[in-house]
Design a protein around this motif. Structure first.
Motif, short mmCIF file in Angstrom:
data_model
loop_
_atom_site.label_atom_id
_atom_site.label_comp_id
_atom_site.label_asym_id
_atom_site.label_seq_id
_atom_site.Cartn_x
_atom_site.Cartn_y
_atom_site.Cartn_z
N LEU A 294 0.87 -1.03 -0.04
CA LEU A 294 -0.09 -0.06 0.24
C LEU A 294 0.82 1.09 0.13
CD1 LEU A 294 -2.87 -1.03 2.26
CD2 LEU A 294 -3.02 -0.96 0.08
N VAL A 295 1.88 1.18 0.69
CA VAL A 295 2.97 2.32 0.85
C VAL A 295 3.62 2.38 -0.65
CG1 VAL A 295 5.25 3.16 1.72
CG2 VAL A 295 3.49 2.01 3.05
N LEU A 296 3.71 1.26 -1.16
CA LEU A 296 4.38 1.47 -2.73
C LEU A 296 3.53 2.15 -3.70
CD1 LEU A 296 6.28 -1.90 -3.26
CD2 LEU A 296 7.10 0.28 -2.66
N ILE A 297 2.07 1.99 -3.48
CA ILE A 297 1.10 2.70 -4.17
C ILE A 297 1.37 4.24 -4.28
CG2 ILE A 297 -1.35 3.43 -4.53
CD1 ILE A 297 -2.07 0.72 -3.70
N VAL A 298 1.81 4.88 -3.35
CA VAL A 298 2.24 6.39 -3.31
C VAL A 298 3.23 6.44 -4.15
CG1 VAL A 298 2.85 8.26 -2.04
CG2 VAL A 298 1.54 6.39 -0.83
N PHE A 299 4.23 5.56 -4.19
CA PHE A 299 5.36 5.89 -5.02
C PHE A 299 5.27 5.29 -6.54
CE2 PHE A 299 7.15 5.62 -0.93
CZ PHE A 299 7.92 6.79 -1.00
N PHE A 300 4.42 4.27 -6.85
CA PHE A 300 4.28 3.79 -7.95
C PHE A 300 3.06 4.34 -8.72
CE2 PHE A 300 6.18 -0.57 -8.83
CZ PHE A 300 7.36 -0.40 -7.60
N SER A 301 2.07 5.14 -8.10
CA SER A 301 0.96 5.51 -8.62
C SER A 301 0.90 7.03 -8.41
CB SER A 301 0.02 4.94 -7.88
OG SER A 301 -1.40 4.94 -8.81
N PHE A 302 0.74 7.66 -6.95
CA PHE A 302 0.50 8.84 -6.95
C PHE A 302 1.52 9.75 -7.48
CE2 PHE A 302 -2.26 7.80 -2.84
CZ PHE A 302 -3.33 7.42 -3.54
N ILE A 303 2.74 9.44 -6.98
CA ILE A 303 3.87 10.57 -7.35
C ILE A 303 3.78 10.44 -8.94
CG2 ILE A 303 6.29 11.18 -7.27
CD1 ILE A 303 6.05 9.92 -4.38
N PRO A 304 3.67 9.30 -9.36
CA PRO A 304 4.32 9.10 -11.22
C PRO A 304 2.88 9.96 -11.74
CG PRO A 304 4.65 7.08 -10.18
CD PRO A 304 4.33 7.77 -8.97
N ILE A 305 1.62 9.78 -11.29
CA ILE A 305 0.76 10.55 -11.90
C ILE A 305 0.85 12.08 -11.89
CG2 ILE A 305 -1.79 11.04 -11.75
CD1 ILE A 305 -2.18 7.88 -11.47
N ALA A 306 1.22 12.52 -10.71
CA ALA A 306 1.63 13.79 -10.55
C ALA A 306 2.81 14.22 -11.42
CB ALA A 306 1.62 14.30 -8.87
N ALA A 307 3.79 13.63 -11.46
CA ALA A 307 4.94 14.05 -12.25
C ALA A 307 4.43 13.80 -13.58
CB ALA A 307 6.05 13.00 -12.00
N GLY A 308 3.56 12.93 -14.08
CA GLY A 308 3.10 13.10 -15.48
C GLY A 308 2.43 14.07 -15.73
#
Lengths: 439, 313
Positions: free
Chosen positions: B95-109
């Motif tokens: 679940l922590v990895l979701i932050v790094f795999f999903s939230f941040i990449p979407i924001a960065a994208g």
């Protein structure tokens, strides 16, 4: 919305197909029936002179291919067809291959990953051939123990013999001669040498605790802190055995102490074994604990500047015990030519094979054979011979139960990081043991 | 809605439409031919996706070592894995990895899309290739490379040394507190490019007149992004969210080669536990049960994402 019906119908079709598949699925996974055991009277040490073809499945090369070539010279009528698979895939696929109809005649055997083949009756008990050939005198007895087990394959060192080794390995300590003048003779001397390197600002010991390096060090310490019979009994699954002993506590505390004193690099827990080896080879540390399998690479990089000794005892007596494993081979119960396969296994203990094994980076099965070793590997062979002949090779701790490696590696990382106590570590190992062998 | 649903679907009319040829009901033969076209893909899908999935559910109810005859044990495997605290830790880590795999990449994208949209005329292909590269490289190679970058003498610590932050340097993947974050950042690096590609593609479909209209209304670049670009790529955001979340929850290869769950289980993820049960312990039943649980978690989370981002029109 008029589109609703067709998708629903499709869903129904899909459901029907699913149900049909689920029902037919029950037909699979029936398990494997054991083939009839070889009649004892058929066992023979002479092999037919007409052409015979055997298949051999393996993952370790060298020495396998070279041994096959050597055997061919002795028995030109026998063709051994090699089937090489990289180790990780081999471990996953060999059990299925051995239960199939086209099972290889000979298979490289791993007692940890493949022991379910024993209760399934898929590999032969080699005891009849061991008697006929006199293998107990040809192979170092301690190396055969881990390859022997009872019918359930839970307890080693007893019952049937299911494989014999075709190359041995041994774990010890490598040292960089430019940083350490002389190999320490006792454990206190070793610790003093580590401290000296630390004081001079260097890295005392490379450690690959991401994989097996961490618990190999622990194992090496355990070999000199206590009674080897206790440890062996525990790995073999002797009923009532425990690892929560004073010797194991002492070994664990020594390792924790070394971590506290900064003898290991900070990133040891994230360092793979090949990286630890590479660091030592580049002269970034004074010592490295690993097996003879690293010798060829180290000799290439460090030349004459590298030496080898077995983990020294606290009292300074010469070490009589060392951890080791083997590349071993088993015979399929489905083989049509078990006698020919057994002849190949017998060849592994010959002096000719010893040379091939040694040149392939292993310690020879025939420990008395003249292999003409020089340099680092010659040095290793010199200290290994007496230990093997005195029945001093002990198995690695991850053989004690199938899940043990997943307690050992993280456990050592936690010890190094100061996140686990000695008792909690040993308890976690014993829990895994109890889960497999029962209390 | 309700009446439409309850009323039977209108049968295709055999009456002439627009005065042309009469439209006929497809005879069953033609229907079958349609299935014929689907068959190859369907067979592959059933054989290699659906069938193994069903088989996994079946295996999860058995006690089986892969060789000896299996015995039916019901939900015992499930009880066993839920009693093990390792599972909950592993789920928490993923679940922590979701932050790094999903939230941040979407924001960065999204940020990269905003920066690149409509401004970069030349060299767009260059940016696309550079940012998409992590997706093309095999994760095992990526993992080993990052393990070296993160090591105590690795490039990251060397850079910290150069800029005078050497005291912050550490063996990142071996650090008790920071290993999971360090691992997650590899995921961020790998997923950001994918998200940007998806968003850029989506943004190119947006009608330029919308931007003109917004400009005429006095919207600045930020407002244009917020009110034109963002709604325009909403579907792509959903897709990116689903793909990256699955990558986080079902992560295995990256973790396996970088930390293998270490130090001391700090980066264990469910996929790793499945592998260990199946291939180290030979407990196919337990591994299958854990895989089923992982699948349910993935489907729940993905279902949640799809529900909250669904088209309300």
């Amino acid at each position: 919305m008029h589109m609703t019906t067709p998708p629903r119908r499709h869903a129904l079709v899909a459901l029907g197909v699913t149900a049909a598949l689920a029902l037919t699925a029950c037909a699979g996974t029936g398990g494997t029936s054991a083939p009839a055991p070889v009649k004892q009277a058929d066992v023979s040490t002479t092999i037919p002179s007409d052409p015979v073809t055997l298949t051999l499945a393996y993952s370790n090369d060298p020495p396998t291919q070279l041994l096959i070539d050597g055997f061919k010279k002795k028995h030109p009528n026998v063709t051994v067809k090699p089937q090489m698979t990289p180790f990780n895939d081999y471990i996953k696929s060999i059990k299925l291959a051995m239960s199939g109809d086209a099972a290889p005649d000979i298979a490289q055997y791993n007692p940890g990953a493949m022991n379910t083949l024993v209760p399934a009756g898929l590999i032969l008990d080699l005891n009849p051939w061991a008697k006929a050939y006199g293998w107990t005198g040809k192979f170092p007895p301690s190396t055969l123990e881990i390859l022997s087990s009872d019918k359930t394959a839970k307890q080693f060192g007893t019952g049937g013999l299911y494989a014999v080794p075709g190359g041995l390995s041994v774990v010890g300590v490598y040292y960089n001669k430019t940083m350490v003048k002389e190999a320490p003779k006792s454990l206190p001397e070793f610790e003093a040498a580590l401290q000296k390197v630390k004081d001079s600002g260097g890295n005392p010991l490379s450690l690959g605790a991401l994989q097996v390096g961490g618990f190999h060090l622990w194992n090496a310490l355990l070999n000199v802190t206590g009674d080897v019979a206790d440890y062996r009994g525990w790995v073999y699954g002797k009923p009532g055995s425990t690892i929560e002993t004073d010797a194991a506590r002492k070994a664990t505390e020594t390792l924790t102490n070394w971590a506290k004193k900064g003898y290991f690099p900070e990133g040891a827990s994230a360092t793979a074994d090949p990286d630890a080896l590479a660091n030592f080879a580049k002269g970034r540390s004074a010592f490295l604990v690993t097996g003879n399998w690293g010798a060829t690479a180290l000799e290439k990089d460090l030349g004459k500047d590298v030496g080898f000794f077995l983990m020294p005892t606290p009292s300074g007596e010469p070490a009589k015990v060392a951890s080791g494993a083997s590349v071993a081979y088993a015979i399929s119960a489905k083989s049509k030519h078990p006698n020919v396969a057994a002849a190949f296994l017998d060849y592994l203990s010959s002096p000719e094979a010893a040379k091939i094994e040694f040149d392939g980076g292993f310690m020879p099965v025939d420990t008395k054979a003249e292999v003409g070793g020089e340099g680092l590997r010659g040095e290793i062979a010199t200290v290994f011979g007496p230990v093997a002949q005195a029945n001093g090779i002990v198995p690695f701790p991850d053989y004690a139960s199938p899940g043990m490696i997943d307690k050992l590696t993280p456990g050592i990382q936690a010890l190094i990081g100061g996140k686990m106590t000695t008792d909690a570590f040993l308890k976690s190992l014993q829990e895994s043991w109890d889960g497999h062998h029962g209390k | 809605m309700a009446s439409e649903l309850s009323s039977p679907a209108a049968p295709p009319r055999a009456t002439p439409v627009r005065g042309g040829e009469p439209q006929v009901i497809h005879p069953p033969k033609r229907r079958l031919r349609g299935w014929l076209y689907v068959l190859p893909a369907l067979a592959v899908y059933l054989g290699f996706a659906i069938w193994p999935a069903i088989n996994t559910v079946r295996l999860s109810l058995l006690s089986w070592d892969g060789i000896l005859p299996a015995t039916f044990v019901g939900i015992e495997n499930y009880i066993k894995i839920f009693r093990d605290s390792a599972l909950f830790e592993a789920i928490l880590h993923s679940l922590v990895l979701i932050v790094f795999f999903s939230f941040i990449p979407i924001a960065a994208g999204l940020l990269m899309t905003a920066l690149l949209m409509g401004k970069v005329r030349k060299g767009m292909t260059f940016f696309r290739v550079v940012f998409f590269l992590p997706q093309v490289l095999p994760l095992v190679a990526v993992g080993i490379t990052w393990r070296w970058l993160y090591s105590d003498t690795g490039v990251i610590n060397q850079i910290l040394d150069v800029v005078g932050l050497g005291s912050f340097g550490r063996a990142w993947l071996g650090d008790y507190q920071l290993a999971l974050t360090a691992l997650g950042l590899i995921g961020t690096w790998s997923m950001s490019g994918l998200c940007m590609m998806l968003f850029l593609t989506g943004a190119q479909k947006i009608d330029p007149s919308l931007y003109e209209a917004a400009k005429l209304d006095g919207a600045n670049t930020f407002r244009q992004f917020l009110h034109v670009t963002l709604p325009g790529v909403r579907k792509e955001i959903t897709v990116a969210g689903v793909i990256t979340t699955i990558a986080a929850l079902a992560s295995f290869d990256l973790v396996f080669v970088t930390t293998n769950g270490g130090p001391a289980g700090q980066t264990n993820v469910p996929g790793l536990l499945v592998y260990r049960l199946a291939f180290n312990e030979g407990d196919i039943g337990g591994a299958s049960a854990l895989a089923v649980v992982l699948t349910v978690i993935v489907m729940t989370v993905v279902g949640g994402i799809r529900y909250f981002t669904r088209d309300r029109d």
